[in-house]
Each structure stands twice: as C-alpha cells, then as structure tokens.
Design a protein around this motif. Structure first.
Motif, short mmCIF file in Angstrom:
data_model
loop_
_atom_site.label_atom_id
_atom_site.label_comp_id
_atom_site.label_asym_id
_atom_site.label_seq_id
_atom_site.Cartn_x
_atom_site.Cartn_y
_atom_site.Cartn_z
N UNK A 126 0.84 -1.20 0.00
CA UNK A 126 0.00 0.00 0.00
C UNK A 126 0.87 1.24 0.00
N UNK A 127 0.45 2.26 -0.73
CA UNK A 127 1.22 3.49 -0.74
C UNK A 127 1.13 4.18 0.62
N UNK A 128 -0.08 4.23 1.18
CA UNK A 128 -0.30 4.94 2.45
C UNK A 128 -0.96 4.01 3.46
N UNK A 129 -0.51 4.09 4.69
CA UNK A 129 -1.22 3.41 5.77
C UNK A 129 -1.54 4.44 6.85
N UNK A 130 -2.82 4.45 7.27
CA UNK A 130 -3.18 5.30 8.41
C UNK A 130 -3.06 4.44 9.66
N UNK A 131 -2.43 5.00 10.68
CA UNK A 131 -2.11 4.18 11.85
C UNK A 131 -3.17 4.26 12.96
N UNK A 132 -4.02 5.27 12.93
CA UNK A 132 -5.06 5.34 13.98
C UNK A 132 -6.28 4.53 13.55
N UNK A 133 -7.12 4.15 14.49
CA UNK A 133 -8.39 3.48 14.20
C UNK A 133 -8.27 2.19 13.41
N UNK A 134 -7.25 1.38 13.70
CA UNK A 134 -7.12 0.11 12.99
C UNK A 134 -8.16 -0.88 13.48
N UNK A 135 -8.96 -1.40 12.55
CA UNK A 135 -9.96 -2.40 12.92
C UNK A 135 -9.68 -3.74 12.25
N UNK A 136 -9.02 -3.70 11.12
CA UNK A 136 -8.75 -4.92 10.37
C UNK A 136 -7.64 -5.74 11.02
N UNK A 137 -7.53 -7.00 10.60
CA UNK A 137 -6.51 -7.87 11.20
C UNK A 137 -5.34 -8.14 10.26
N UNK A 138 -5.52 -7.86 8.97
CA UNK A 138 -4.46 -8.12 7.99
C UNK A 138 -3.56 -6.89 7.87
N UNK A 139 -2.26 -7.10 7.98
CA UNK A 139 -1.31 -5.99 7.91
C UNK A 139 -0.64 -5.97 6.53
N UNK A 140 -0.47 -4.79 5.94
CA UNK A 140 0.26 -4.73 4.67
C UNK A 140 1.72 -5.13 4.83
N UNK A 141 2.27 -5.79 3.80
CA UNK A 141 3.67 -6.23 3.85
C UNK A 141 4.62 -5.13 3.41
N UNK A 142 4.15 -4.26 2.52
CA UNK A 142 4.97 -3.15 2.01
C UNK A 142 4.17 -1.86 2.20
N UNK A 143 4.76 -0.89 2.90
CA UNK A 143 4.07 0.38 3.17
C UNK A 143 4.95 1.52 2.69
N UNK A 144 4.39 2.39 1.85
CA UNK A 144 5.14 3.56 1.40
C UNK A 144 5.25 4.60 2.50
N UNK A 145 4.13 5.18 2.88
CA UNK A 145 4.09 6.28 3.85
C UNK A 145 3.09 5.94 4.96
N UNK A 146 3.50 6.12 6.20
CA UNK A 146 2.56 5.97 7.32
C UNK A 146 2.15 7.35 7.80
N UNK A 147 0.87 7.53 8.01
CA UNK A 147 0.38 8.80 8.57
C UNK A 147 -0.61 8.45 9.67
N UNK A 148 -0.79 9.36 10.61
CA UNK A 148 -1.64 9.01 11.74
C UNK A 148 -3.13 9.09 11.38
N UNK A 149 -3.54 10.24 10.93
CA UNK A 149 -4.97 10.41 10.62
C UNK A 149 -5.12 11.56 9.63
N UNK A 150 -6.34 11.83 9.24
CA UNK A 150 -6.61 12.91 8.29
C UNK A 150 -7.09 12.32 6.98
N UNK A 151 -7.82 13.12 6.20
CA UNK A 151 -8.34 12.66 4.91
C UNK A 151 -7.54 13.31 3.80
N UNK A 152 -7.02 12.48 2.90
CA UNK A 152 -6.13 12.99 1.86
C UNK A 152 -6.68 12.74 0.47
N UNK A 153 -6.25 13.58 -0.46
CA UNK A 153 -6.67 13.46 -1.86
C UNK A 153 -5.47 13.68 -2.78
N UNK A 154 -5.65 13.27 -4.02
CA UNK A 154 -4.61 13.44 -5.03
C UNK A 154 -3.88 12.14 -5.29
#
Ligand code: IMP
Ligand code: MG
Length: 173
Positions: A126-154
C-alpha cells in the motif's frame, strides 16, 4: 457545496522516492518468481502505473474494484465487490496494490476473497497506511508512507470523485 481547502502534504518527489523504494524491495523479495499484480481500483490507478514500470521481475496485471459505504470521509466497514479478478489465481504469487489502508476493513475483505481462490502466496503493498483506528486484522507487507490520521486526496485518491488527477497528495481540511 461547502468550500474545501487543500494543503500540500506529500509532494510528487516524495511519492516517487517511496514508489522506487517499494519497487526495489519487491524486486529483491520476488527475485526468480513471477508476480500477479492485483490493482485495486480506482484509487490506486496512478500508483499501479508508476510501480509496475519499476518492477524487473515478470508481472501479469489484473484489477479488482471494491466499494465501502459510509460518510464521505469515513468508511462504514460494509464492503461490496464491484469487479472481481479475471485471471486465474490458483498457485500464483499475488501482490495486492492498494492506495490507502485506513480502518483495514477493505483489506480484510479483499484478503479473504483472494485466499479462497488458493494463490501460492498473497502479499499486500500500500502506498499509504493510516495508523489510527485500525480495525482490520491483515497488515500490509509493504508500506510507502505511514500517517496518523486525516483525509487525503490526489495521486489517485478522491473526495466525491474529485482530485484523483492531482500529481501531489493534499490534506483535505
Ligand atoms: P478502509 O477503511 O481501510 O476499509 O478504507 C476504505 C477505502 O476508503 C480505501 O480503500 C480508500 O478508497 C478510502 N479511503 C480511506 N481513507 C482515505 C483518504 O484519506 N482519502 C481518500 N480515500 C480514502
Ligand atoms: Mg481504495
């Protein structure tokens, strides 16, 4: 319609360097193998196009499309499959290419659906992973950018189907 304000968060140079780093890791990990890239529409269309051009291992490419319902900026966790993969999956090394993992519920659904088809392996980039509010159990193996929260576009990501074409990533506020 209320006015929306965009503030630059990740410039295209930053995105490009993360894409290159991820491609290097994938090329190293999959040396001698062939990847079936599963691109998740629509948000990852630019990321898929950029990363596959830097893969040196043989690849085939297919797409899936999921939609999760909720408010405009918050997922409900109800995930609907809009388009399934068409290439055969059994015995293949699958790599999911996602734009963003937020709650992780989309990824959980996707992972379960693909595992039913008996791939040889299944990893997630995944290009982006948001670190807050994780509900899922599967973790991405490759992460581009981690960010805490916020809604992004582009760079493929939208708000009400707008802004996907922007080359940089902006915080919507
Ligand atoms: P989930 O919460 O991990 O299931 O994410 C659901 C989907 O919501 C993602 O695949 C994106 O399409 C979308 N999404 C989540 N966060 C953002 C964001 O910040 N901008 C644009 N789309 C987002
Ligand atoms: Mg998405």
């Amino acid at each position: 319609m209320s006015e929306t304000k965009l503030s630059l968060l990740y410039a295209q140079e930053k995105i490009a360097s993360e894409v290159s780093r991820l491609a290097d890791e994938i090329n190293r990990d999959y040396a001698g193998r062939e990847i079936l890239v599963v691109g998740i529409l629509k948000g990852s269309f630019l990321f898929i196009a950029d990363i596959v051009r830097q893969l040196s291992v043989p690849v085939t490419i297919d797409f899936m499309r999921l939609a999760s319902y909720g408010t405009e900026t918050q997922s409900s966790g109800i995930v609907e499959l809009r388009k399934d993969i068409e290439l055969p999956v059994q015995g293949k090394d699958l790599l999911i290419i996602e734009d963003i993992v937020d709650s992780g519920l989309t990824l959980d659904t996707l992972y379960a659906k693909l595992m039913q088809k008996n791939p040889r392996s299944l990893k997630i980039c995944t290009l982006i992973e948001k670190t807050c509010q994780k509900e899922g159990s599967i973790k991405p193996d490759y992460v581009g950018i981690s960010m805490e929260s916020g809604f992004i576009v582009g760079y493929g990501l939208d708000y009400n189907e707008q802004y996907r074409q922007l080359p940089d990533i902006y915080l919507l506020g």
